[in-house]
Write a protein that holds these residues in place. Structure first.
Motif, PDB file in Angstrom:
ATOM      1  N   TYR A  29     -38.345  12.747  -4.698  1.00  0.00           N
ATOM      2  CA  TYR A  29     -37.069  12.327  -5.272  1.00  0.00           C
ATOM      3  C   TYR A  29     -36.705  13.260  -6.416  1.00  0.00           C
ATOM      4  O   TYR A  29     -37.569  13.715  -7.150  1.00  0.00           O
ATOM      5  N   THR A  30     -35.432  13.464  -6.589  1.00  0.00           N
ATOM      6  CA  THR A  30     -34.947  14.246  -7.722  1.00  0.00           C
ATOM      7  C   THR A  30     -34.944  13.361  -8.966  1.00  0.00           C
ATOM      8  O   THR A  30     -35.129  12.146  -8.875  1.00  0.00           O
ATOM      9  N   GLY A  52     -32.341  12.541 -10.633  1.00  0.00           N
ATOM     10  CA  GLY A  52     -31.232  11.609 -10.467  1.00  0.00           C
ATOM     11  C   GLY A  52     -31.579  10.445  -9.560  1.00  0.00           C
ATOM     12  O   GLY A  52     -31.232   9.294  -9.848  1.00  0.00           O
ATOM     13  N   GLN A  53     -32.254  10.744  -8.455  1.00  0.00           N
ATOM     14  CA  GLN A  53     -32.630   9.687  -7.516  1.00  0.00           C
ATOM     15  C   GLN A  53     -33.633   8.722  -8.145  1.00  0.00           C
ATOM     16  O   GLN A  53     -33.498   7.502  -8.021  1.00  0.00           O
ATOM     17  N   MET A  54     -34.636   9.263  -8.811  1.00  0.00           N
ATOM     18  CA  MET A  54     -35.649   8.413  -9.425  1.00  0.00           C
ATOM     19  C   MET A  54     -35.026   7.599 -10.558  1.00  0.00           C
ATOM     20  O   MET A  54     -35.317   6.412 -10.720  1.00  0.00           O
ATOM     21  N   LYS A  96     -32.003   6.571 -10.785  1.00  0.00           N
ATOM     22  CA  LYS A  96     -31.208   5.501 -10.176  1.00  0.00           C
ATOM     23  C   LYS A  96     -32.105   4.365  -9.692  1.00  0.00           C
ATOM     24  O   LYS A  96     -31.789   3.190  -9.887  1.00  0.00           O
ATOM     25  N   MET A  97     -33.243   4.705  -9.094  1.00  0.00           N
ATOM     26  CA  MET A  97     -34.186   3.688  -8.617  1.00  0.00           C
ATOM     27  C   MET A  97     -34.688   2.827  -9.780  1.00  0.00           C
ATOM     28  O   MET A  97     -34.923   1.628  -9.619  1.00  0.00           O
ATOM     29  N   GLU A 157     -43.302   8.766  -4.573  1.00  0.00           N
ATOM     30  CA  GLU A 157     -43.281   7.306  -4.608  1.00  0.00           C
ATOM     31  C   GLU A 157     -44.332   6.759  -5.586  1.00  0.00           C
ATOM     32  O   GLU A 157     -44.089   5.783  -6.273  1.00  0.00           O
ATOM     33  N   TYR A 178     -43.250   6.273  -9.206  1.00  0.00           N
ATOM     34  CA  TYR A 178     -42.405   5.119  -9.531  1.00  0.00           C
ATOM     35  C   TYR A 178     -43.199   4.083 -10.325  1.00  0.00           C
ATOM     36  O   TYR A 178     -42.732   3.585 -11.344  1.00  0.00           O
TER      37      TYR A 178
END
Length: 154
Positions: free
Chosen positions: A3-4, A6-8, A10-11, A43, A46
């Motif tokens: 994940y980038t 930005g993606q992380m 957002k998560m 992942e 996270y």
């Protein structure tokens, strides 16, 4: 899967700048980078980021989170120190929660106070109300508000 930032972000419900700040502060030593230097979250990262967010919400400083990371990287010989770090922060959080509960109790009392005054059309009815006429859940708050503590001698 990777994940980038930005993606992380957002998560996690965070700003991307927060993750970049964490990285700059040394809180993300596990995050891999591409050959171009772009952060690549996995992942498994996270869960780690969730722990960092938990510690931040618990009031732990960046300095202490970094200390935890250093201890973690040193392995099992630091388990006791890590436990003590978490126990200390738990104590700090419990103290904050108790203080917040006291604040909430005072606000609840003042809501009752003004709701009662509104019904009566005046605050006069409450000024000299005997403690036993105040709802039980507010009596301690009222006593704390009206009791002037005596100075302690040194």
């Amino acid at each position: 899967m990777t994940y980038t930032v930005g993606q992380m972000a957002k998560m996690l419900g965070l700003a991307g700048s927060t993750l970049r700040y964490y990285d700059k502060e040394g809180l993300l030593p596990f995050v891999e980078r591409s050959s171009g230097g772009i952060r690549m979250f996995r992942e498994k990262d996270y869960e780690w980021l969730q722990i960092i967010e938990c510690l931040k919400k618990a009031g732990m400083s960046i300095k202490d989170i970094k200390k935890y990371i250093v201890l973690l990287q040193q392995g099992d010989s630091t388990i006791q120190e890590r436990l003590e770090l978490f126990q200390h922060q738990r104590t700090v959080l419990l103290e904050q929660m108790a203080s917040l509960q006291q604040t909430l109790n005072t606000l609840d009392y003042k809501c009752w106070y003004y709701e009662t005054a509104l019904k009566a059309g005046t605050t006069d009815v409450l000024q000299n109300m005997p403690i036993e006429d105040i709802p039980e859940q507010f009596q301690e708050v009222r006593q704390n508000l009206t009791h002037v503590p005596m100075p302690t001698s040194a």
